[in-house]
Design a protein around this motif. Sequence first.
Motif, PDB file in Angstrom:
ATOM      1  N   THR A 104       0.841  -1.201   0.000  1.00  0.00           N
ATOM      2  CA  THR A 104       0.000   0.000   0.000  1.00  0.00           C
ATOM      3  C   THR A 104       0.873   1.247   0.000  1.00  0.00           C
ATOM      4  N   VAL A 105       0.288   2.360  -0.412  1.00  0.00           N
ATOM      5  CA  VAL A 105       0.952   3.663  -0.364  1.00  0.00           C
ATOM      6  C   VAL A 105       0.363   4.455   0.800  1.00  0.00           C
ATOM      7  N   LEU A 106       1.213   4.952   1.675  1.00  0.00           N
ATOM      8  CA  LEU A 106       0.766   5.807   2.774  1.00  0.00           C
ATOM      9  C   LEU A 106       0.859   7.267   2.323  1.00  0.00           C
ATOM     10  N   VAL A 107      -0.230   7.999   2.508  1.00  0.00           N
ATOM     11  CA  VAL A 107      -0.264   9.417   2.141  1.00  0.00           C
ATOM     12  C   VAL A 107      -0.314  10.237   3.423  1.00  0.00           C
ATOM     13  N   PRO A 108       0.720  11.025   3.716  1.00  0.00           N
ATOM     14  CA  PRO A 108       0.765  11.798   4.958  1.00  0.00           C
ATOM     15  C   PRO A 108      -0.031  13.089   4.849  1.00  0.00           C
ATOM     16  N   PRO A 109      -0.316  13.725   5.992  1.00  0.00           N
ATOM     17  CA  PRO A 109      -1.020  15.017   5.974  1.00  0.00           C
ATOM     18  C   PRO A 109      -0.068  16.185   5.751  1.00  0.00           C
ATOM     19  N   PHE A 110       1.059  15.929   5.080  1.00  0.00           N
ATOM     20  CA  PHE A 110       2.032  16.972   4.769  1.00  0.00           C
ATOM     21  C   PHE A 110       2.736  16.580   3.474  1.00  0.00           C
ATOM     22  N   PRO A 111       3.472  17.504   2.847  1.00  0.00           N
ATOM     23  CA  PRO A 111       4.157  17.185   1.588  1.00  0.00           C
ATOM     24  C   PRO A 111       5.232  16.119   1.779  1.00  0.00           C
ATOM     25  N   GLU A 112       5.760  15.622   0.645  1.00  0.00           N
ATOM     26  CA  GLU A 112       6.768  14.575   0.724  1.00  0.00           C
ATOM     27  C   GLU A 112       8.016  15.062   1.444  1.00  0.00           C
ATOM     28  N   ILE A 113       8.721  14.130   2.095  1.00  0.00           N
ATOM     29  CA  ILE A 113       9.961  14.490   2.769  1.00  0.00           C
ATOM     30  C   ILE A 113      11.130  14.346   1.802  1.00  0.00           C
ATOM     31  N   ARG A 114      12.237  14.978   2.144  1.00  0.00           N
ATOM     32  CA  ARG A 114      13.454  14.894   1.346  1.00  0.00           C
ATOM     33  C   ARG A 114      14.392  13.858   1.973  1.00  0.00           C
ATOM     34  N   VAL A 115      15.003  13.039   1.117  1.00  0.00           N
ATOM     35  CA  VAL A 115      15.961  12.050   1.592  1.00  0.00           C
ATOM     36  C   VAL A 115      17.220  12.134   0.741  1.00  0.00           C
ATOM     37  N   ILE A 116      18.320  11.693   1.313  1.00  0.00           N
ATOM     38  CA  ILE A 116      19.598  11.718   0.604  1.00  0.00           C
ATOM     39  C   ILE A 116      20.347  10.433   0.916  1.00  0.00           C
ATOM     40  N   SER A 117      21.012   9.876  -0.095  1.00  0.00           N
ATOM     41  CA  SER A 117      21.837   8.689   0.093  1.00  0.00           C
ATOM     42  C   SER A 117      23.154   9.144   0.723  1.00  0.00           C
ATOM     43  N   TRP A 118      23.410   8.654   1.920  1.00  0.00           N
ATOM     44  CA  TRP A 118      24.466   9.241   2.741  1.00  0.00           C
ATOM     45  C   TRP A 118      25.241   8.153   3.467  1.00  0.00           C
ATOM     46  N   ARG A 119      26.530   8.342   3.595  1.00  0.00           N
ATOM     47  CA  ARG A 119      27.367   7.450   4.395  1.00  0.00           C
ATOM     48  C   ARG A 119      27.804   8.230   5.625  1.00  0.00           C
ATOM     49  N   PRO A 120      27.226   7.944   6.807  1.00  0.00           N
ATOM     50  CA  PRO A 120      27.478   8.787   7.980  1.00  0.00           C
ATOM     51  C   PRO A 120      28.787   8.453   8.690  1.00  0.00           C
ATOM     52  N   LYS A 121      29.299   9.408   9.405  1.00  0.00           N
ATOM     53  CA  LYS A 121      30.414   9.151  10.308  1.00  0.00           C
ATOM     54  C   LYS A 121      29.900   8.372  11.523  1.00  0.00           C
ATOM     55  N   LEU A 122      30.696   7.441  11.974  1.00  0.00           N
ATOM     56  CA  LEU A 122      30.336   6.713  13.190  1.00  0.00           C
ATOM     57  C   LEU A 122      30.646   7.598  14.388  1.00  0.00           C
ATOM     58  N   ARG A 123      29.684   7.711  15.285  1.00  0.00           N
ATOM     59  CA  ARG A 123      29.852   8.579  16.445  1.00  0.00           C
ATOM     60  C   ARG A 123      29.591   7.817  17.735  1.00  0.00           C
ATOM     61  N   ARG A 124      30.303   8.216  18.780  1.00  0.00           N
ATOM     62  CA  ARG A 124      30.065   7.652  20.101  1.00  0.00           C
ATOM     63  C   ARG A 124      28.805   8.275  20.686  1.00  0.00           C
ATOM     64  N   PRO A 125      28.271   7.724  21.782  1.00  0.00           N
ATOM     65  CA  PRO A 125      27.062   8.298  22.387  1.00  0.00           C
ATOM     66  C   PRO A 125      27.185   9.769  22.742  1.00  0.00           C
ATOM     67  N   ASP A 126      28.408  10.240  23.008  1.00  0.00           N
ATOM     68  CA  ASP A 126      28.583  11.656  23.334  1.00  0.00           C
ATOM     69  C   ASP A 126      28.681  12.539  22.101  1.00  0.00           C
ATOM     70  N   GLY A 127      28.582  11.924  20.899  1.00  0.00           N
ATOM     71  CA  GLY A 127      28.610  12.689  19.661  1.00  0.00           C
ATOM     72  C   GLY A 127      29.968  12.803  19.011  1.00  0.00           C
ATOM     73  N   GLU A 128      31.024  12.383  19.695  1.00  0.00           N
ATOM     74  CA  GLU A 128      32.367  12.455  19.124  1.00  0.00           C
ATOM     75  C   GLU A 128      32.546  11.406  18.035  1.00  0.00           C
ATOM     76  N   CYS A 168       4.806   1.986   1.610  1.00  0.00           N
ATOM     77  CA  CYS A 168       5.756   2.896   0.984  1.00  0.00           C
ATOM     78  C   CYS A 168       5.184   4.305   1.030  1.00  0.00           C
ATOM     79  N   VAL A 169       6.044   5.280   0.870  1.00  0.00           N
ATOM     80  CA  VAL A 169       5.649   6.684   0.811  1.00  0.00           C
ATOM     81  C   VAL A 169       6.370   7.325  -0.367  1.00  0.00           C
ATOM     82  N   VAL A 170       5.848   8.445  -0.809  1.00  0.00           N
ATOM     83  CA  VAL A 170       6.527   9.231  -1.840  1.00  0.00           C
ATOM     84  C   VAL A 170       7.594  10.078  -1.157  1.00  0.00           C
ATOM     85  N   VAL A 171       8.816   9.999  -1.638  1.00  0.00           N
ATOM     86  CA  VAL A 171       9.911  10.806  -1.109  1.00  0.00           C
ATOM     87  C   VAL A 171      10.565  11.560  -2.251  1.00  0.00           C
ATOM     88  N   ARG A 172      11.256  12.618  -1.908  1.00  0.00           N
ATOM     89  CA  ARG A 172      12.022  13.364  -2.913  1.00  0.00           C
ATOM     90  C   ARG A 172      13.498  13.065  -2.680  1.00  0.00           C
TER      91      ARG A 172
END
Length: 356
Positions: A104-128, A168-172
């Motif tokens: 099914t397609v879920l339609v939210p009560p707001f416009p589509e969200i933006r997403v980006i393909s990203w490789r994040p830095k690994l961080r400790r719980p304190d953010g370092e 699924c949802v529509v994303v940009r």
Amino acid sequence: CTFRLDPELCCHQGRRLTSTSLPRPRSCAIGEGGMASEPPGRLRLLNPLSIRFSQPRIAAHFRDGHRLEEAAAGFVEMPLANLRDLDTSALKGDSAPGAPPYDTVLVPPFPEIRVISWRPKLRRPDGEVEKDAFGESMMGKRAWFALDNRRLHSMQSAAAQRWPRRCCVVVRCIEEVPGSDIKELRKFRTTTEGRSVEVGAKADRSFLWRWPMDAPKGVRGTQEVEAEGLCAEDLWDAAAWAPQAIAIAAHLGAREESEASPSPRSGGPSPPPMQRRPVLVECPADSWEYKDPRGVVQGPFGLEKMRLWHQHGFFYPSLPMRCDPSDEFVPFVELWPLGVAPFSIHVIRNCFMPSF
């Protein structure tokens, strides 16, 4: 598939990208002066449970004070386009082939969200940032990350409540962080590779949230959900498979932009807290009313009678109408986004709702 020119993500298949490899946004929307650029990115279908949070913490409510779960309750479902009815000639070569693997397609009560393909830095719980033996930043696995984290929470909550159905949802899908400034990049500081998020304004008043917490109790298999692809080309074209969802998102986005534009009198943004907003709901079985040319309210009438009258051409675009006595009357044409047949499945109510 291209990525933002940043040391964290600009190595793709063993080669470095250049500024010339980034596509230009398409210009197709009509706006001021007759031309306007469509927001950058491509509209695709994606399971919200496979999208990661880019921030470590989000507030438990939206800017107008309404809580995140209120938005999750405002989602509606729509079917995917039928493969037999699909115009395959309209499918572009830059999207996944075959039918999407969703229920099914879920339609939210707001416009589509933006997403980006990203490789994040690994961080400790304190953010370092975690460092390897050579002092270099350690990187996590590539995944889709949201730039709209509170809206992602609502999406994941709505999808989790329907588990094990595959939503699924529509994303940009965008290819670089908007503006590419320090303020935007600071949001990408997740300490869990985006698999969970702290909900609460302050650390001592927050709790760690993951989508299985909102799944039905006793349902098995609430394991991590992986995206079907990490490039826009690997995902399904939302315009082909979910045209009604796109039409509704565009309608809500236009309303949101209009309400956020400066007021001629004050010069500032419109005051939001409890203002009337469009929200997509299933067509109610009764309580339909309209104003005749003399301004006299007629009704309430049932859905079947309204559908029959519409089929005979009794309603004109500017006819004031509503489907609930607490709503304001709006022109008939504004009750149905482009692509949505009147009195079929869904209607846009103009009622008091939170600003998500």
